[in-house]
Design an enzyme around this catalytic site. Structure first.
Site, short mmCIF file in Angstrom:
data_model
loop_
_atom_site.label_atom_id
_atom_site.label_comp_id
_atom_site.label_asym_id
_atom_site.label_seq_id
_atom_site.Cartn_x
_atom_site.Cartn_y
_atom_site.Cartn_z
N ASP A 1 31.91 -30.46 41.63
CA ASP A 1 30.47 -30.44 41.37
C ASP A 1 30.24 -29.96 39.95
OD1 ASP A 1 29.66 -31.31 43.92
OD2 ASP A 1 29.79 -29.28 44.72
N ASP B 1 26.72 -36.94 45.19
CA ASP B 1 25.70 -36.25 45.97
C ASP B 1 24.32 -36.80 45.66
OD1 ASP B 1 27.73 -34.59 46.97
OD2 ASP B 1 27.36 -33.06 45.45
#
Length: 163
Positions: A124, A142
């Protein structure tokens, strides 16, 4: 036979779009891995940072601290979801909004599956914050999944309105 070829051509279009999402996701993650050490933060604006975080769990780090079984569980879940979504796209690829939603979810899911298979975690790197409040770090995959989920809800609302 012509109907089947049309279905396959439509499916191919959606799968190519999903592949582009996967490529964008993996390319950005490669850039972050090559430029940041785990925990590094680069302030971009007053509300947006680039970071490097590793998520061993699911959304919002759910099951992040589990003993390792979650890697295989989420990897398997992602593969099963990809098979199901591909089947749905083959059957419903003509429903544009629905197909866009599924395609975004497919591309995002497989982008994160690739991370789990290669690294054992998801990379991330997007951090949004305001007034001392920080949203959990996320990535391109995401974002695609989230937009796809929103489109699924919109598609269903449109379907309900028509009836």
């Amino acid at each position: 036979m012509a109907g089947k070829q049309g279905t396959n051509a439509g499916l191919l279009q959606w799968l190519l779009i999903a592949a582009l999402i996967i490529l964008a996701d993996q390319f950005t993650k490669i850039l972050i891995i090559g430029s940041f050490r785990l925990g590094d933060v680069h302030r971009v604006t007053g509300f947006f940072d680039l970071v490097r975080a590793h998520n061993y769990g699911a959304a919002f780090s759910f099951l992040h601290g589990a003993s390792g079984w979650q890697r295989w569980f989420f990897l398997g879940l992602g593969v099963a979801a990809a098979v199901f979504i591909t089947w749905m796209l083959r059957r419903h690829g003509h429903q544009r909004l629905f197909a866009w939603a599924l395609t975004l979810i497919l591309g995002g899911a497989l982008g994160n599956v690739i991370d789990r298979a290669i690294h054992g975690y998801v990379v991330d790197f997007i951090q949004v914050h305001a007034g001392g409040w920080y949203f959990p770090a996320f990535n391109v995959a995401d974002s695609a999944i989230t937009i796809g989920a929103i489109l699924l809800i919109l598609d269903e609302l449109r379907r309900v309105r028509r009836t």
